[in-house]
Design a protein around this motif. Structure first.
Motif, PDB file in Angstrom:
ATOM      1  N   UNK A  91       0.787  -1.361   0.213  1.00  0.00           N
ATOM      2  CA  UNK A  91       0.074   0.068  -0.114  1.00  0.00           C
ATOM      3  C   UNK A  91       0.772   0.986  -0.069  1.00  0.00           C
ATOM      4  N   UNK A  92       2.193   1.289   0.086  1.00  0.00           N
ATOM      5  CA  UNK A  92       3.030   2.430   0.222  1.00  0.00           C
ATOM      6  C   UNK A  92       2.786   3.122   1.470  1.00  0.00           C
ATOM      7  N   UNK A  93       2.633   2.699   2.500  1.00  0.00           N
ATOM      8  CA  UNK A  93       2.149   3.203   3.796  1.00  0.00           C
ATOM      9  C   UNK A  93       3.314   3.007   4.875  1.00  0.00           C
ATOM     10  N   UNK A  94       3.776   4.100   5.491  1.00  0.00           N
ATOM     11  CA  UNK A  94       5.090   3.928   6.255  1.00  0.00           C
ATOM     12  C   UNK A  94       4.499   4.602   7.501  1.00  0.00           C
ATOM     13  N   UNK A  95       5.101   3.849   8.738  1.00  0.00           N
ATOM     14  CA  UNK A  95       4.438   4.653  10.093  1.00  0.00           C
ATOM     15  C   UNK A  95       5.634   5.163  10.890  1.00  0.00           C
ATOM     16  N   UNK A  96       5.519   6.280  11.422  1.00  0.00           N
ATOM     17  CA  UNK A  96       6.619   6.674  12.333  1.00  0.00           C
ATOM     18  C   UNK A  96       5.779   7.171  13.679  1.00  0.00           C
ATOM     19  N   UNK A  97       6.065   6.307  14.761  1.00  0.00           N
ATOM     20  CA  UNK A  97       5.327   6.504  15.970  1.00  0.00           C
ATOM     21  C   UNK A  97       6.089   7.461  16.986  1.00  0.00           C
ATOM     22  N   UNK A 113      12.772   9.644   6.628  1.00  0.00           N
ATOM     23  CA  UNK A 113      12.077   8.541   6.120  1.00  0.00           C
ATOM     24  C   UNK A 113      12.345   8.533   4.573  1.00  0.00           C
ATOM     25  N   UNK A 114      11.883   9.614   3.872  1.00  0.00           N
ATOM     26  CA  UNK A 114      11.802   9.537   2.465  1.00  0.00           C
ATOM     27  C   UNK A 114      13.239   9.548   1.787  1.00  0.00           C
ATOM     28  N   UNK A 115      14.177  10.335   2.599  1.00  0.00           N
ATOM     29  CA  UNK A 115      15.587  10.051   2.052  1.00  0.00           C
ATOM     30  C   UNK A 115      16.329   8.536   2.149  1.00  0.00           C
ATOM     31  N   UNK A 116      15.903   7.748   2.807  1.00  0.00           N
ATOM     32  CA  UNK A 116      16.307   6.464   2.974  1.00  0.00           C
ATOM     33  C   UNK A 116      15.462   5.566   2.343  1.00  0.00           C
ATOM     34  N   UNK A 117      14.083   5.464   2.809  1.00  0.00           N
ATOM     35  CA  UNK A 117      13.230   4.351   2.267  1.00  0.00           C
ATOM     36  C   UNK A 117      13.003   4.584   0.670  1.00  0.00           C
ATOM     37  N   UNK A 118      12.840   5.599   0.487  1.00  0.00           N
ATOM     38  CA  UNK A 118      12.480   5.926  -1.118  1.00  0.00           C
ATOM     39  C   UNK A 118      13.343   4.950  -2.119  1.00  0.00           C
ATOM     40  N   UNK A 119      14.792   5.033  -1.687  1.00  0.00           N
ATOM     41  CA  UNK A 119      15.774   4.377  -2.600  1.00  0.00           C
ATOM     42  C   UNK A 119      15.723   2.904  -2.488  1.00  0.00           C
ATOM     43  N   UNK A 120      14.996   2.157  -1.188  1.00  0.00           N
ATOM     44  CA  UNK A 120      15.358   1.027  -1.014  1.00  0.00           C
ATOM     45  C   UNK A 120      14.746  -0.061  -1.777  1.00  0.00           C
ATOM     46  N   UNK A 121      14.933  -1.165  -2.386  1.00  0.00           N
ATOM     47  CA  UNK A 121      14.502  -2.050  -3.321  1.00  0.00           C
ATOM     48  C   UNK A 121      13.244  -2.575  -2.619  1.00  0.00           C
ATOM     49  N   UNK A 122      12.129  -2.504  -3.501  1.00  0.00           N
ATOM     50  CA  UNK A 122      10.714  -3.024  -2.976  1.00  0.00           C
ATOM     51  C   UNK A 122       9.997  -2.038  -2.245  1.00  0.00           C
ATOM     52  N   UNK A 123      10.645  -1.061  -1.956  1.00  0.00           N
ATOM     53  CA  UNK A 123       9.693   0.046  -1.235  1.00  0.00           C
ATOM     54  C   UNK A 123       9.364   1.271  -1.977  1.00  0.00           C
TER      55      UNK A 123
END
Length: 105
Positions: free
Chosen positions: A61-67, A91-101
């Motif tokens: 779903x492309x949903x990421x959570x930061x508590x 979050x965007x700077x790291x996870x955007x580039x990860x394979x499968x994310x």
């Protein structure tokens, strides 16, 4: 489950929610998410680099959570907003580039 049992479960949940802060609240959140969505994955912090501003996600779903659950609630609204903005940037700077994310959904 009858009405009395539901009431007991609701009271137990409210007690756990009110007693949780910091990491305990994050763990409660992740427990609820795993129980309610089989696609939820908790991000395990990696030593010095932590969780890279991502406590968990639902990849399809492309949903990421930061508590955000400080040990003490009393605080400054502007510092909470700064933390939110910094965490989103991280979050965007790291996870955007990860394979499968895919954070652009």
């Amino acid at each position: 489950m009858d009405v009395q049992q539901k009431l007991g479960v609701r009271k137990a949940f409210k007690l756990r929610e009110h007693e949780s802060n910091g990491n305990a609240f994050e763990n409660l959140f992740c427990d609820i998410m795993r129980a309610s969505n089989s696609g939820f994955k908790k991000v395990k912090p990696q030593r010095q680099i932590g969780d890279r501003k991502n406590d968990g996600f639902i990849d399809k779903d492309g949903i990421y959570y930061q508590v955000y659950a400080p040990e003490t609630v009393a605080g400054n609204l502007s510092s909470a907003i700064k933390k939110l903005e910094g965490d989103l940037t991280g979050l965007l700077s790291y996870w955007r580039d990860q394979q499968g994310f895919n954070v652009d959904k």
